[in-house]
Design a protein around this motif. Structure first.
Motif, PDB file in Angstrom:
ATOM      1  N   ALA A 119     -40.434 -63.095  12.692  1.00 53.35           N
ATOM      2  CA  ALA A 119     -41.957 -62.891  12.935  1.00 53.35           C
ATOM      3  C   ALA A 119     -42.281 -64.354  13.370  1.00 53.35           C
ATOM      4  O   ALA A 119     -41.954 -65.315  12.586  1.00 53.35           O
ATOM      5  CB  ALA A 119     -42.534 -62.314  11.962  1.00 53.35           C
ATOM      6  N   GLY A 120     -42.874 -64.520  14.660  1.00 49.16           N
ATOM      7  CA  GLY A 120     -43.265 -65.887  15.033  1.00 49.16           C
ATOM      8  C   GLY A 120     -42.044 -66.780  15.493  1.00 49.16           C
ATOM      9  O   GLY A 120     -41.249 -66.053  16.073  1.00 49.16           O
ATOM     10  N   SER A 121     -42.146 -67.910  15.045  1.00 54.17           N
ATOM     11  CA  SER A 121     -40.831 -68.647  15.725  1.00 54.17           C
ATOM     12  C   SER A 121     -40.325 -69.658  14.560  1.00 54.17           C
ATOM     13  O   SER A 121     -40.356 -70.920  14.615  1.00 54.17           O
ATOM     14  CB  SER A 121     -41.203 -69.536  16.779  1.00 54.17           C
ATOM     15  N   PRO A 122     -39.837 -69.067  13.590  1.00 56.96           N
ATOM     16  CA  PRO A 122     -39.280 -69.659  12.578  1.00 56.96           C
ATOM     17  C   PRO A 122     -37.877 -70.668  12.961  1.00 56.96           C
ATOM     18  O   PRO A 122     -37.074 -70.188  13.704  1.00 56.96           O
ATOM     19  CB  PRO A 122     -38.750 -68.612  11.486  1.00 56.96           C
ATOM     20  N   VAL A 123     -37.939 -71.829  12.488  1.00 57.77           N
ATOM     21  CA  VAL A 123     -36.696 -72.723  12.939  1.00 57.77           C
ATOM     22  C   VAL A 123     -35.453 -72.352  12.014  1.00 57.77           C
ATOM     23  O   VAL A 123     -35.778 -72.407  10.644  1.00 57.77           O
ATOM     24  CB  VAL A 123     -37.082 -73.759  12.890  1.00 57.77           C
ATOM     25  N   ARG A 124     -34.448 -71.918  12.324  1.00 58.80           N
ATOM     26  CA  ARG A 124     -33.379 -71.536  11.621  1.00 58.80           C
ATOM     27  C   ARG A 124     -32.094 -72.701  11.942  1.00 58.80           C
ATOM     28  O   ARG A 124     -31.732 -72.327  13.177  1.00 58.80           O
ATOM     29  CB  ARG A 124     -32.849 -70.169  11.880  1.00 58.80           C
ATOM     30  N   THR A 125     -31.635 -73.131  11.068  1.00 59.18           N
ATOM     31  CA  THR A 125     -30.553 -74.181  11.332  1.00 59.18           C
ATOM     32  C   THR A 125     -29.371 -73.796  10.398  1.00 59.18           C
ATOM     33  O   THR A 125     -29.465 -73.915   9.233  1.00 59.18           O
ATOM     34  CB  THR A 125     -31.028 -75.510  11.143  1.00 59.18           C
ATOM     35  N   GLY A 126     -28.063 -73.503  11.158  1.00 56.81           N
ATOM     36  CA  GLY A 126     -27.058 -73.123  10.499  1.00 56.81           C
ATOM     37  C   GLY A 126     -26.006 -74.249  10.163  1.00 56.81           C
ATOM     38  O   GLY A 126     -26.498 -75.475  10.345  1.00 56.81           O
ATOM     39  N   GLY A 127     -25.059 -74.095   9.732  1.00 55.59           N
ATOM     40  CA  GLY A 127     -24.017 -75.072   9.348  1.00 55.59           C
ATOM     41  C   GLY A 127     -24.363 -76.037   8.339  1.00 55.59           C
ATOM     42  O   GLY A 127     -23.942 -76.989   8.059  1.00 55.59           O
ATOM     43  N   GLN A 128     -25.337 -75.535   7.400  1.00 50.50           N
ATOM     44  CA  GLN A 128     -25.646 -76.418   6.133  1.00 50.50           C
ATOM     45  C   GLN A 128     -24.469 -75.995   5.090  1.00 50.50           C
ATOM     46  O   GLN A 128     -24.067 -74.991   4.773  1.00 50.50           O
ATOM     47  CB  GLN A 128     -27.111 -75.705   5.693  1.00 50.50           C
ATOM     48  N   PRO A 129     -24.375 -77.007   4.055  1.00 48.20           N
ATOM     49  CA  PRO A 129     -23.408 -76.806   3.205  1.00 48.20           C
ATOM     50  C   PRO A 129     -23.658 -75.664   2.074  1.00 48.20           C
ATOM     51  O   PRO A 129     -25.054 -75.740   1.656  1.00 48.20           O
ATOM     52  CB  PRO A 129     -23.549 -78.017   2.233  1.00 48.20           C
ATOM     53  N   ASP A 130     -22.787 -74.952   1.925  1.00 51.32           N
ATOM     54  CA  ASP A 130     -23.305 -73.507   0.946  1.00 51.32           C
ATOM     55  C   ASP A 130     -22.597 -73.920  -0.438  1.00 51.32           C
ATOM     56  O   ASP A 130     -21.981 -74.828  -0.752  1.00 51.32           O
ATOM     57  CB  ASP A 130     -22.689 -72.540   1.703  1.00 51.32           C
ATOM     58  N   VAL A 150     -34.115 -72.274   6.741  1.00 54.57           N
ATOM     59  CA  VAL A 150     -35.241 -71.558   7.467  1.00 54.57           C
ATOM     60  C   VAL A 150     -36.724 -72.159   7.304  1.00 54.57           C
ATOM     61  O   VAL A 150     -36.910 -72.443   6.260  1.00 54.57           O
ATOM     62  CB  VAL A 150     -35.291 -70.070   7.182  1.00 54.57           C
ATOM     63  N   ALA A 151     -37.288 -72.331   8.458  1.00 52.70           N
ATOM     64  CA  ALA A 151     -38.535 -73.243   8.332  1.00 52.70           C
ATOM     65  C   ALA A 151     -39.788 -72.374   9.048  1.00 52.70           C
ATOM     66  O   ALA A 151     -39.712 -71.861  10.088  1.00 52.70           O
ATOM     67  CB  ALA A 151     -38.403 -74.659   8.977  1.00 52.70           C
ATOM     68  N   ASP A 152     -40.918 -72.431   8.319  1.00 52.51           N
ATOM     69  CA  ASP A 152     -42.127 -72.067   8.809  1.00 52.51           C
ATOM     70  C   ASP A 152     -42.610 -73.447   9.284  1.00 52.51           C
ATOM     71  O   ASP A 152     -43.129 -74.174   8.337  1.00 52.51           O
ATOM     72  CB  ASP A 152     -42.865 -71.384   8.104  1.00 52.51           C
ATOM     73  N   ILE A 212     -38.364 -64.332   8.339  1.00 52.14           N
ATOM     74  CA  ILE A 212     -37.418 -63.639   8.883  1.00 52.14           C
ATOM     75  C   ILE A 212     -37.164 -62.381   8.048  1.00 52.14           C
ATOM     76  O   ILE A 212     -37.594 -62.307   6.875  1.00 52.14           O
ATOM     77  CB  ILE A 212     -35.989 -64.290   9.016  1.00 52.14           C
ATOM     78  N   SER A 213     -36.378 -61.405   8.435  1.00 52.76           N
ATOM     79  CA  SER A 213     -36.317 -60.191   7.772  1.00 52.76           C
ATOM     80  C   SER A 213     -35.196 -59.230   8.466  1.00 52.76           C
ATOM     81  O   SER A 213     -34.645 -59.584   9.482  1.00 52.76           O
ATOM     82  CB  SER A 213     -37.455 -59.369   7.972  1.00 52.76           C
ATOM     83  N   GLN A 214     -34.815 -58.398   7.512  1.00 52.43           N
ATOM     84  CA  GLN A 214     -33.524 -57.362   7.971  1.00 52.43           C
ATOM     85  C   GLN A 214     -33.671 -56.188   7.238  1.00 52.43           C
ATOM     86  O   GLN A 214     -34.145 -56.086   6.120  1.00 52.43           O
ATOM     87  CB  GLN A 214     -32.089 -58.009   7.809  1.00 52.43           C
ATOM     88  N   ILE A 215     -33.209 -55.052   8.057  1.00 51.47           N
ATOM     89  CA  ILE A 215     -33.388 -53.731   7.297  1.00 51.47           C
ATOM     90  C   ILE A 215     -32.285 -53.397   6.534  1.00 51.47           C
ATOM     91  O   ILE A 215     -31.110 -53.875   7.013  1.00 51.47           O
ATOM     92  CB  ILE A 215     -33.315 -52.722   8.442  1.00 51.47           C
ATOM     93  N   VAL A 216     -32.469 -52.952   5.285  1.00 52.86           N
ATOM     94  CA  VAL A 216     -31.231 -52.800   4.391  1.00 52.86           C
ATOM     95  C   VAL A 216     -31.166 -51.238   4.394  1.00 52.86           C
ATOM     96  O   VAL A 216     -32.292 -50.517   4.018  1.00 52.86           O
ATOM     97  CB  VAL A 216     -31.566 -53.312   3.017  1.00 52.86           C
ATOM     98  N   ALA A 217     -29.955 -50.665   4.535  1.00 47.45           N
ATOM     99  CA  ALA A 217     -29.687 -49.240   4.731  1.00 47.45           C
ATOM    100  C   ALA A 217     -29.333 -48.631   3.558  1.00 47.45           C
ATOM    101  O   ALA A 217     -28.010 -48.157   3.096  1.00 47.45           O
ATOM    102  CB  ALA A 217     -28.839 -48.980   5.824  1.00 47.45           C
TER     103      ALA A 217
END
Length: 391
Positions: A63-74, A84-86, A95-100
């Motif tokens: 929603a909107g244009s959040p900045v998502r940057t992968g490849g970060q140390p986990d 993830v940045a606002d 950001i969101s995702q449907i959970v079934a």
């Protein structure tokens, strides 16, 4: 038997039918499992990932244009985490995702988070059902590097538990979310900044989101055993007061009274249930409601090293009973107390294992298993130790 994914062989090369690293194809029977020295076949039930993209937050709905940057140390030493940045000071981004989910009930969710520098003043995490109704919504703030969660919306069954510590600043947040209706569109939402203040911006480290068709989340860490009264380990317990059983299987430590407490006692007040060693010869199973205690007491006179199995039951009318078996001898049935009206809820939604009165936890020492659940389930009433063990 059906297995939809490939696997890789591991072991001593001279014992393998194929070279190390060879892939076992999808649908191939996996039979290299042992019970003692007996080779068996492990049949696994189907598994469904309720979160379609548990680690690839780049595929989550924005929603909107959040900045998502992968490849970060986990947390596991890889690079699968995201930030993830606002960054929009005019409107909120998320950001969101449907959970079934399947079945209407309390469900569980977990998410790894890490404080970003600088952090947002507030972040928000929660599960929305139909028409934007929050089944559970928590505000995330920070005390130094430690996450602090405060529930803002959701029913009594929506609970945030103590975060798991994973090192390097990572924490795993664990939630139970009540009143979930599976037929609705249930969406887990991550707002890296305050969702009630569009002008606020902020960034959050996130990693692996999981969900369960169960009332409490699966911990990725085994609890440590308590050795002193100050050592406490706990598990979530979201079940309401009802006809129930509690099975505690352990090695007796041989110390004196009021040790090794198991139950919902951590708040120090009722409504609660608990099992503890009382005196050198007996154990007590207690139901406490409104300042009134109902006790069922057995006197097996245990000594250090005895294998004890204790079964406490609570009937729907509040009558309680404690049975025991010592060193797998015949079950001894305790006396049943008089009725006591069950409360609407327990004093806390945490089941604790710890000591009492400042001494060593040696009354219930060397836990083998603990089971707590409805007294009758699937047509079976767990009113004997054998039935409870098989539950």
């Amino acid at each position: 038997f059906d297995r939809a994914t490939a696997a890789t062989y591991r072991g001593n090369p001279r014992d393998l039918p194929a070279e190390i690293g060879k892939s076992a194809l999808s649908g191939v029977l996996r039979d290299a499992h042992y019970e003692g020295t007996l080779k068996t076949t492990l049949l696994e039930g189907a598994r469904t990932q309720l979160v379609t993209d548990p680690e690839n937050f780049g595929n989550w709905t924005a929603a909107g244009s959040p900045v998502r940057t992968g490849g970060q140390p986990d947390p596991f030493g890889g690079t699968a985490a995201y930030t993830v940045a606002d960054d929009d000071g005019a409107s909120g981004e998320r950001i969101s995702q449907i959970v079934a989910f399947t079945g209407d009930a309390t469900k569980a969710i977990a998410l790894f988070v890490k404080r970003h520098t600088p952090p947002a003043t507030h972040a928000y995490l929660g599960l929305q059902g139909a028409a934007g109704v929050w089944r559970g919504l928590w505000r995330l703030t920070w005390s130094g590097e430690t996450p602090v969660l405060a529930k803002e919306q959701g029913g009594v069954g929506s609970v945030a538990y103590a975060p798991e510590t994973w090192g390097n600043g990572w924490y795993r947040l664990l939630f139970s979310v009540g009143d979930v209706v599976a037929g609705e569109t249930n969406t887990f939402r991550i707002d890296p900044a305050n969702n009630n203040n569009a002008a606020e911006t902020g960034t959050l480290y996130i990693f692996r989101c999981n969900a369960w068709n169960a009332p409490f989340p699966s911990s990725s860490q085994g609890p440590s055993l308590a050795s002193r009264s100050g050592d406490v380990f706990t598990v979530p317990f979201v079940h309401k007061p009802q006809a129930m059983f509690a099975l505690i299987d352990f090695i007796e430590g041989g110390i004196s009274n009021n040790e090794g407490l198991v139950g919902i006692p951590l708040a120090g007040t009722d409504p609660r249930f608990l099992l503890f060693k009382a005196g050198t010869t007996e154990y007590t199973w207690r139901l406490g409601v409104g300042g009134v205690n109902r006790d069922s007491i057995v006197t097996p006179s245990p000594t250090r090293g005895d294998r004890m199995q204790l079964l406490g039951t609570i009937e729907a009318d509040g009558r309680i009973r404690l049975n025991y078996s010592k060193n797998f001898a015949a079950e001894v049935v305790g006396s049943q107390g008089t009725a006591l009206a069950l409360p609407a809820s327990w004093a806390t939604q945490v089941l604790g294992f710890h000591g009492w009165s400042g001494s060593f936890v040696d009354g219930l020492h060397g836990l083998v298993r603990v089971k707590v659940g409805p007294l009758t389930f699937g047509g079976v009433t767990r009113d004997t130790i054998a039935k409870a063990v098989a539950a």
